[in-house]
Design an enzyme around this catalytic site. Structure first.
Site, PDB file in Angstrom:
ATOM      1  N   ASP A 103       0.751  -1.135  -0.133  1.00  0.00           N
ATOM      2  CA  ASP A 103       0.023  -0.002  -0.252  1.00  0.00           C
ATOM      3  C   ASP A 103       0.778   1.296   0.054  1.00  0.00           C
ATOM      4  O   ASP A 103       2.119   0.869   0.208  1.00  0.00           O
ATOM      5  CB  ASP A 103      -1.118  -0.058   1.223  1.00  0.00           C
ATOM      6  CG  ASP A 103      -0.265  -0.235   2.470  1.00  0.00           C
ATOM      7  OD1 ASP A 103       0.900   0.214   2.682  1.00  0.00           O
ATOM      8  OD2 ASP A 103      -0.841  -1.150   3.349  1.00  0.00           O
ATOM      9  N   ASP A 144       1.321   5.113   1.386  1.00  0.00           N
ATOM     10  CA  ASP A 144       0.928   6.370   2.113  1.00  0.00           C
ATOM     11  C   ASP A 144       1.623   7.645   1.510  1.00  0.00           C
ATOM     12  O   ASP A 144       2.588   7.472   1.027  1.00  0.00           O
ATOM     13  CB  ASP A 144       1.555   6.072   3.603  1.00  0.00           C
ATOM     14  CG  ASP A 144       0.872   4.853   4.146  1.00  0.00           C
ATOM     15  OD1 ASP A 144      -0.376   4.845   3.994  1.00  0.00           O
ATOM     16  OD2 ASP A 144       1.508   4.338   4.904  1.00  0.00           O
ATOM     17  N   ASP A 169       8.847   6.731  13.014  1.00  0.00           N
ATOM     18  CA  ASP A 169       9.496   6.052  14.046  1.00  0.00           C
ATOM     19  C   ASP A 169      10.888   5.526  13.646  1.00  0.00           C
ATOM     20  O   ASP A 169      11.636   6.045  14.285  1.00  0.00           O
ATOM     21  CB  ASP A 169       8.477   4.620  14.063  1.00  0.00           C
ATOM     22  CG  ASP A 169       7.845   3.997  12.985  1.00  0.00           C
ATOM     23  OD1 ASP A 169       8.615   4.627  11.720  1.00  0.00           O
ATOM     24  OD2 ASP A 169       7.204   3.078  12.841  1.00  0.00           O
TER      25      ASP A 169
HETATM   26  P1  ATP Z   1       3.845  -1.792   6.204  1.00  0.00           P
HETATM   27  O1  ATP Z   1       4.642  -2.080   4.963  1.00  0.00           O
HETATM   28  O2  ATP Z   1       3.833  -2.849   7.421  1.00  0.00           O
HETATM   29  O3  ATP Z   1       2.551  -0.897   5.995  1.00  0.00           O
HETATM   30  P2  ATP Z   1       4.621   0.931   7.271  1.00  0.00           P
HETATM   31  O4  ATP Z   1       6.039   1.420   7.652  1.00  0.00           O
HETATM   32  O5  ATP Z   1       4.009   1.521   5.916  1.00  0.00           O
HETATM   33  O6  ATP Z   1       4.825  -0.839   7.196  1.00  0.00           O
HETATM   34  P3  ATP Z   1       2.236   1.642   8.566  1.00  0.00           P
HETATM   35  O7  ATP Z   1       1.902   1.558  10.118  1.00  0.00           O
HETATM   36  O8  ATP Z   1       1.605   1.698   7.322  1.00  0.00           O
HETATM   37  O9  ATP Z   1       3.788   0.945   8.643  1.00  0.00           O
HETATM   38  O10 ATP Z   1       2.898   3.437   8.868  1.00  0.00           O
HETATM   39  C1  ATP Z   1       3.200   4.158   7.972  1.00  0.00           C
HETATM   40  C2  ATP Z   1       4.098   5.338   8.184  1.00  0.00           C
HETATM   41  O11 ATP Z   1       3.720   5.857   9.516  1.00  0.00           O
HETATM   42  C3  ATP Z   1       5.334   4.494   8.791  1.00  0.00           C
HETATM   43  O12 ATP Z   1       6.399   4.151   7.865  1.00  0.00           O
HETATM   44  C4  ATP Z   1       6.008   5.448   9.679  1.00  0.00           C
HETATM   45  O13 ATP Z   1       6.579   6.561   9.096  1.00  0.00           O
HETATM   46  C5  ATP Z   1       4.802   6.170  10.324  1.00  0.00           C
HETATM   47  N1  ATP Z   1       4.334   5.698  11.652  1.00  0.00           N
HETATM   48  C6  ATP Z   1       3.254   4.654  11.679  1.00  0.00           C
HETATM   49  N2  ATP Z   1       3.402   4.172  13.079  1.00  0.00           N
HETATM   50  C7  ATP Z   1       4.043   5.080  13.689  1.00  0.00           C
HETATM   51  C8  ATP Z   1       4.406   5.126  15.274  1.00  0.00           C
HETATM   52  N3  ATP Z   1       3.666   4.342  15.871  1.00  0.00           N
HETATM   53  N4  ATP Z   1       5.331   6.264  15.504  1.00  0.00           N
HETATM   54  C9  ATP Z   1       5.878   6.887  14.607  1.00  0.00           C
HETATM   55  N5  ATP Z   1       5.660   6.919  13.231  1.00  0.00           N
HETATM   56  C10 ATP Z   1       4.731   5.684  12.912  1.00  0.00           C
HETATM   57 MG    MG Z   2       2.112   1.123   5.431  1.00  0.00          MG
END
Ligand code: ATP
Ligand code: MG
Length: 455
Positions: A73, A75, A149
């Site tokens: 996905d 963002d 994060d």
């Molecule tokens: P995935 O591939 O599993 O979706 P992801 O890194 O995209 O991994 P998401 O949970 O979709 O994870 O979050 C999108 C982004 O938002 C992260 O990459 C990070 O930059 C930020 N983020 C998400 N959760 C947190 C958190 N708890 N604290 C700080 N930043 C966060």
């Molecule tokens: Mg994500």
């Protein structure tokens, strides 16, 4: 060359690094294949940019693109406010959770658009442990970066110019396969203890090494997870279990003592050899499915994780005089009640779990119309897969699973023939036979073989 540059800036303790100025990486330097970017994600960034706003892909999508993986996905981060984003797209909805975000839909495709967050969480309301409760202040892009994060999750990609903006040395960490939290680890975990779980998930999923300073406080801070609302823990647990690396994650969670607050019953289950084997097989098959791009059902996953707890209670209810099927339902209620509180299991997931469990005794009925009725059950596949796991773990005789495989695959003749076969073992049930009915207690029926207690 770039690695050297990063090492130099990261290694230089004498001069503080200005984190408000990103390193700009060109297509040649970052090597992202633009074909891996979804056209809908580009529609959103272009739409925002044409309206005069900044817009970038961010987070996991950029990280995955840099690793050459097609993101599941996308963002998007922008300086447009949620309201401004909403107005630009036909199907856009503001979702007000902990942070306000906008969901932009194109057909089935959902894109999450977030407005850059402000840097400081100092003024944000917190609970007594320091967890940030609400914080919806908007800010500059560099402030947004510092709030993310991990360094590898804090890079921004503009599909139009094909440049990556890197504020925290994420590119160097991608190259060194290092998971590093941004800022002071203790503070970041305290603000949001879910990050403790995210460390484990990303390290396992990406096969990255956790930087020493990032790893050091995890064990002592693990109990903070208990203060996080159940729904958030559940979301993160689900991501972890469906990451394709569930087994590695679980192993890591146990090592760090993070499993206590998550699935309290799992702790007990994993200590029994049969339960441990069952969970191991269930997670291995889930991981294999994820890696093959096959769908995984959360209901099946949680039904597996908690099965041995159900089994234990099922046995206990039967020993107390309850008939097999009612005993199973009572056991399922107990387990679901206790887990719902802790995990905030969504109703749909809980009902899927119950269906899978409730089907198990029905597989023992091999004569008459019963197995044909079961063939019509919409959830048969899940129930059958679950049955096979029970066989493979040694909980029940493998013969029952083989019989069902033959029955499901066979034509009418083969099925009739199977129905005349005498079962190899007379008691294929995982749950021990119930005790004799005690005076005046329970709804137990007289003992009636393996097909007892029909519905
Ligand atoms: P995935 O591939 O599993 O979706 P992801 O890194 O995209 O991994 P998401 O949970 O979709 O994870 O979050 C999108 C982004 O938002 C992260 O990459 C990070 O930059 C930020 N983020 C998400 N959760 C947190 C958190 N708890 N604290 C700080 N930043 C966060
Ligand atoms: Mg994500």
């Amino acid at each position: 060359m770039i690695t050297k540059f990063f090492r130099r800036i990261l290694g230089s303790k004498s001069k503080p690094i200005d984190r408000s100025i990103p390193v700009m990486l060109s297509a040649k330097e970052h090597g992202i294949d633009p074909k891996l970017v979804s056209s809908n994600a580009i529609r959103v960034t272009q739409g925002l940019q044409q309206a005069g706003f900044k817009a970038f892909l961010v987070g996991g999508a950029v990280r995955d693109l840099l690793l050459g993986i097609k993101p599941k996905d996308f963002d998007i981060a922008t300086n447009a406010t949620p309201e401004q984003v909403r107005k630009l797209f036909r199907r856009a909805f503001i979702i007000g959770r902990r942070f306000q975000i906008v969901h932009v839909m194109f057909g089935q495709d959902l894109l999450e658009v977030t407005t850059f967050r402000g840097a400081s969480v100092d003024a944000a309301p917190k609970d007594e442990h320091g967890r940030v409760l609400r914080d919806n202040t908007f800010g500059e892009q560099h402030e947004d970066a510092i709030r993310r994060d991990f360094t590898i999750n804090a890079m921004y990609y503009d599909p139009d110019t094909q440049t990556v903006l890197d504020y925290h040395g994420g590119m160097a960490d991608i190259r060194n396969k290092t998971l590093r939290i941004i800022g002071v680890p203790e503070e970041r975990y305290r603000e949001d203890p879910v990050r403790l779980l995210r460390v484990v998930r990303f390290a396992a999923k990406l096969d990255f090494t956790i930087d020493a300073a990032t790893a050091a406080p995890i064990k002592t801070m693990a109990p903070l997870i208990n203060n996080v609302p159940a729904a958030r823990v559940f979301d993160e647990m689900l991501k972890l279990l469906m990451s394709g690396h569930a087994m590695a994650c679980l192993h890591h969670l146990r090592k760090e003592g993070l499993h206590h607050g998550l699935l309290p019953l799992l702790d007990v289950v994993l200590e029994q050899p049969l339960g441990e084997k069952f969970v191991r097989l269930a997670l291995a098959s889930t991981d294999a499915r994820v890696k093959q791009g096959k769908p995984v059902s959360p209901g099946f996953l949680f039904a597996s994780l908690l099965w041995h707890q159900v089994l234990e209670k099922w046995t206990a209810y039967q020993a107390a005089g309850e008939a097999s099927i009612p005993a199973l339902h009572l056991a399922a209620d107990d387990v679901l009640d206790s887990q719902t509180e802790k995990l905030s299991l969504q109703r749909k997931i809980a009902s899927d779990m119950r269906d899978i469990w409730a089907m198990q005794p029905r597989f023992e009925r091999r004569t008459g119309k019963a197995p044909y009725k079961l063939l019509e059950n919409l959830r048969l596949r899940a129930g059958y897969d679950f049955l096979l796991l029970r066989c493979a773990s040694g909980e029940i005789d493998a013969e029952l699973g083989e019989w069902w495989t033959d029955f499901m695959e066979g034509d009418i003749g083969a099925r009739e023939q199977l129905q005349t076969q005498k079962p190899r073992s007379s008691d294929t049930s995982g749950a021990p036979k119930r005790a004799k009915r005690r005076s005046g207690r329970g709804r137990a029926k007289p003992e009636g073989g393996t097909s007892e207690g029909g519905e």
